[in-house]
Scaffold this motif. Structure first.
Motif, PDB file in Angstrom:
ATOM      1  N   ILE A 171      26.666  -7.683 -23.907  1.00  0.00           N
ATOM      2  CA  ILE A 171      27.229  -7.435 -22.581  1.00  0.00           C
ATOM      3  C   ILE A 171      27.315  -8.767 -21.840  1.00  0.00           C
ATOM      4  O   ILE A 171      26.292  -9.406 -21.562  1.00  0.00           O
ATOM      5  N   TYR A 198      33.438  -2.041 -23.501  1.00  0.00           N
ATOM      6  CA  TYR A 198      32.181  -1.360 -23.192  1.00  0.00           C
ATOM      7  C   TYR A 198      32.416   0.117 -22.897  1.00  0.00           C
ATOM      8  O   TYR A 198      33.400   0.493 -22.249  1.00  0.00           O
ATOM      9  N   SER A 208      28.683  -1.749 -26.060  1.00  0.00           N
ATOM     10  CA  SER A 208      30.003  -1.945 -26.657  1.00  0.00           C
ATOM     11  C   SER A 208      30.105  -1.101 -27.920  1.00  0.00           C
ATOM     12  O   SER A 208      29.096  -0.661 -28.478  1.00  0.00           O
TER      13      SER A 208
END
Length: 858
Positions: free
Chosen positions: A546, A709, A540
């Motif tokens: 994540i 992301y 990210s």
């Protein structure tokens, strides 16, 4: 009184000549004052916010992260709901309510665009409580009433054009969920830029915590007449011993302030450092101004001495002029500083950090600091010219005014400059050959200071040689006009040296940072080429872990040979001697050994991914006397302790994962409870042979629903690194621009005073046939060669500093030296245009002189 009258008369008589020096003082003081006002305003903004959002007493888990930290697990630390009843039964408690708050979330709109903060401020999701009424009021719609409703802050709604009824998708560790905007709440105090979302309590617990029986904080309100400190004692007694952290309103505000205080302090002192550089450059301008004024008033001062003025009176007269200059420049600078602070607030608001002018804070210390600093620096700069004025004898009244008394640099000055420069060069060489960064940094700092002072002192000696060389290349093509410009620049080497030195300082820092920045990019690129085997890097852009749903989508992507998990686990590591350290242990899949090729000094890295095995870096191994085969006691989050065998010792001669310790992710999972296991902060992937393009496109498609992301191949990653360093350098260059502007003012002032000094000479030149155009060209060429002289000194010095700094950084794995020649050459050529710009006004004024009046000037 006579001294005061004389000083006032001279100051007013030469107000035009003093103007540029006053502007230099103004700019420097404005930078200092503006920095202080800006950072004080930011402190005021955060103080009001934290005071408004803090309850009388706040109860939170002892292990809770700081105000600006996201949880590694994706879930914040929590308290049991039963604590609400226990606290509510305590003496002095009027009310208590459970709160839910999480910063491990991402919120996207119907177009899949992230509506979170972009300025580094957090995105906060939680439940709507009575405590929020301290800082917010609902200005549209209503509070959320069920799982399909959400309320957002007004700043976010305005920035992203959100309205009642719009859908927002929240991405949390428990999964994605969508709700429609039912209300908009407006901050009663300034919101520095955070995005805030509110759900009803049950939804917030279920979707953010995964458990409806937990809270992240308890907000306790005291009964009337009960102090916060007494309430805290009573609540602590009701809760008993346990993993609780209790804070009064003031303590909670102070704790939150300390979390952002370090960032504000770094910003404050960095900006003050650049202001100090501007002051240093301004000193050269002021010294030159007073030196030339003293030289031009030689006959006048000689007459004063002949009429009975003592050396001290002449000295005090010049210093009093400096005081007046410092006061005028400083007062204007303080006012300009407030304007600068407002401008900075507008810039910060434009990039997402909201700062209101209603919080503008000007402490009484700010104008005092600005005034004292400006006056003291101005007086110190004028001290040497003042002493020189005091030494003028009465016989000087019989000589022509304006005859410079310092046409050649003294041999003592030259010898001192050579000694300082030589000592500085030796220190830089020593830093470049140091074995430890801490030792080398001391020599590097000493080398920078000594060579800078040395170049300033030796400047007049260098001016004699370098100006001649530059003149051959730049000026001789302009014929007699070019030769006259060369002689004018060489007429007073001390003045030329001081003027060039002012420009030298800013450009030396530009060159140094350019070399360091380019070397960092080149070193990191080289290291990536040598050690990174992964085709793709997924992470990210704002430090968010994540999420499992994003990871699942990633792992289902076609055309991938493998996907590697990478988790950072905070552990307590005890070596065989019993010494314990808090360290970060990388828990990764065995495929990480392919994704990042690490050299080992002992053992095999693949063995470190075996059961109950790990690796350490060679620096740690050397410090603790660890060898392959030794067993380490590792205390994992959740309380379990394991004995892990050292299977490999990795080389720390790298800039990627330097000092990292590795173990298999399955080993960590044996000892870390599932709810304590950190999420992946970064993941790696490799494409099947020949399918790199297909895998790259498929990865982007797989993660399209998760805009937080970034999917990068090695080319993207290198460009991102280059852009980040470039952005940082651009900020630094912007701050250095002030020092360069002050240096340009120095060139303008030197030329303007030089034109006045040479009035009769200019009249004679015009009388014997020199045209106005040729005169203006002569002055412009003189300015260009002085600017190029300063640029040559600065760029050469800066490249020396940058080279020494890179050799020192090589100890940290940044082993490639790269000189950014395009940048260096661009700056050098730009310096010529700076010289042309600086000469515009002086050349124009010289061209307008009346020939007869100029010849008649005494």
């Amino acid at each position: 009184m006579t001294v005061v009258k004389t000083s006032l008369r001279n100051f007013v008589a030469h107000k035009g000549r003093m103007a540029l020096s006053a502007v230099a003082v103004l700019l420097s003081v404005a930078f200092v004052s503006g920095t202080l006002v800006f950072t004080d305003t930011m402190n005021t903004t955060f103080d009001k916010l934290f005071a408004a959002t803090s309850a009388d007493v706040t109860v939170s888990p002892k292990a809770a992260k700081g105000a600006n930290e996201t949880s590694q697990t994706g879930k914040p630390e929590t308290l049991p709901a039963s604590a609400v009843e226990r606290v509510g039964a305590a003496d002095g408690v009027k009310s208590v309510e459970g709160a839910v708050s999480s910063m491990s979330v991402t919120v996207v709109d119907a177009d899949n665009k992230n509506v979170g903060a972009t300025s580094g401020a957090p995105t906060i999701a939680g439940n709507w409580t009575r405590n929020d009424l301290r800082s917010m009021e609902i200005t549209s719609g209503h509070a959320p009433r069920g799982p399909t409703e959400v309320m957002v802050d007004a700043d976010t709604a305005e920035k992203h054009h959100l309205a009642l009824g719009d859908s927002l998708r929240t991405i949390a560790v428990t999964g994605d969920f969508t709700a429609k905007i039912a209300g908009i709440a407006t901050f009663k105090v300034t919101n520095p830029g955070a995005t805030v979302l509110y759900f009803d309590t049950a939804t917030a617990q279920r979707q953010l915590l995964g458990d409806t029986g937990r809270f992240t904080q308890l907000f306790v309100t005291a009964e009337q007449g009960v102090s916060d400190s007494r309430l805290k004692r009573d609540v602590a007694a009701a809760l008993g011993s346990g993993p609780y952290k209790l804070q009064t309103q003031q303590e909670a505000a102070d704790a939150n302030r300390s979390d952002v205080g370090s960032f504000l302090d770094v910003m404050k002192y960095a900006m003050l450092g650049f202001a100090g550089i501007a002051f240093l450059v301004g000193i050269f301008l002021i010294v030159n101004t007073f030196s030339m004024l003293v030289a031009q008033r030689t006959r006048e001062i000689g007459l004063m001495r002949a009429l009975g003025s003592s050396r001290k009176q002449v000295n005090r007269s010049v210093l009093l002029e400096a005081v007046l200059l410092g006061i005028v420049g400083s007062v204007a600078g303080v006012g300009a500083g407030v304007g600068l602070a407002v401008g900075l607030m507008k810039v910060m608001s434009a990039i997402g950090m909201e700062l209101s002018t209603q919080d503008l804070t000007v402490k009484w210390t700010t104008p005092v600091i600005g005034l004292v600093l400006g006056v003291v620096v101005t007086v110190l700069a004028a001290y040497v010219p003042a002493r020189r004025a005091g030494k003028i004898s009465p016989m000087a009244a019989l000589r022509d005014a304006g005859t410079p008394a310092d046409g050649r640099a003294g041999w003592i000055r030259a010898a001192l400059g050579l000694v300082l420069t030589g000592a500085g060069a030796a220190a830089l060489l020593t830093s470049a050959g140091a074995d430890e960064a801490s030792e080398g940094s001391l020599f590097l700092g000493a080398g920078v200071v000594l060579t800078l002072i040395g170049f300033v002192v030796i400047g007049p000696l260098l001016a004699g040689g370098l100006v001649r060389v530059l003149s051959v290349v730049v000026l001789r093509m302009f014929g007699p006009v070019g030769r006259m410009a060369e002689r004018n620049a060489l007429r007073n080497p001390r003045r030329t040296g001081a003027t060039g030195a002012a420009l030298m300082i800013g450009l030396a820092l530009v060159a140094c940072l350019s070399v360091v920045g380019s070397s960092m990019v080149a070193s990191a690129t080289d290291e990536l080429d040598k050690s990174v085997g992964a085709d793709f890097i997924i992470q990210s852009g704002n430090g968010q872990p994540i999420m499992p749903q994003a990871q699942a989508a990633l792992e289902k992507t076609p055309d991938l040979a493998h996907v590697t998990e990478y988790k950072w686990v905070d552990v307590k590591l005890t070596d065989p001697s019993g010494k314990t350290d808090d360290v970060g242990l990388v828990a990764a899949d065995p495929s990480y050994a392919q994704d990042l090729r690490r050299e080992t000094v002992a053992g095999e890295l693949a063995a470190a991914y075996g059961k109950n095995a790990m690796s350490v870096g060679d620096a740690y191994a050397k410090e603790h006397g660890i060898e392959v085969g030794d067993e380490m006691s590792v205390s994992f989050p959740g309380g379990k302790t394991a004995g892990l065998k050292i299977a490999a010792i990795t080389s720390d001669d790298t800039s990627v994962d330097k000092g990292a310790m590795y173990t298999n992710i399955t080993t960590a999972e044996l000892y870390v409870p599932a709810d304590k296991m950190p999420k992946n902060m970064i993941m790696f992937a490799a494409a099947e042979d020949g399918k790199e393009k297909e895998a790259y496109a498929a990865l982007k498609d797989s993660l399209a629903a998760y805009p937080q992301y970034k999917v990068q191949d090695q080319t993207d990653f290198k460009q991102d690194l280059k852009d980040q360093i470039g952005q940082l350098l651009n900020i630094v260059y912007g701050l250095l621009a002030l020092a360069i502007i002050v240096a340009v003012l120095g060139v303008v002032n030197t030329l303007a005073l030089s034109v006045v000094e040479r009035t009769r000479e200019i009249g004679l030149l015009r009388a014997i046939g020199l045209s106005r155009r040729q005169l203006r060209r002569m002055i412009r060429l003189e300015s260009v060669v002085i600017a190029l002289f300063g640029a040559l000194l600065g760029l050469g010095l800066g490249m020396g500093w940058g080279t020494a700094a890179q050799k020192l950084l090589a100890l940290e794995g940044l082993g490639v030296l790269e000189i950014p020649w395009p940048t260096i050459l661009t700056v050098f050529v730009a310096s010529a245009f700076v010289g042309l710009f600086a000469a515009l006004v002086p050349a124009f004024r010289a061209g307008r002189m009346n020939v007869l009046n100029a010849i008649a000037t005494e």
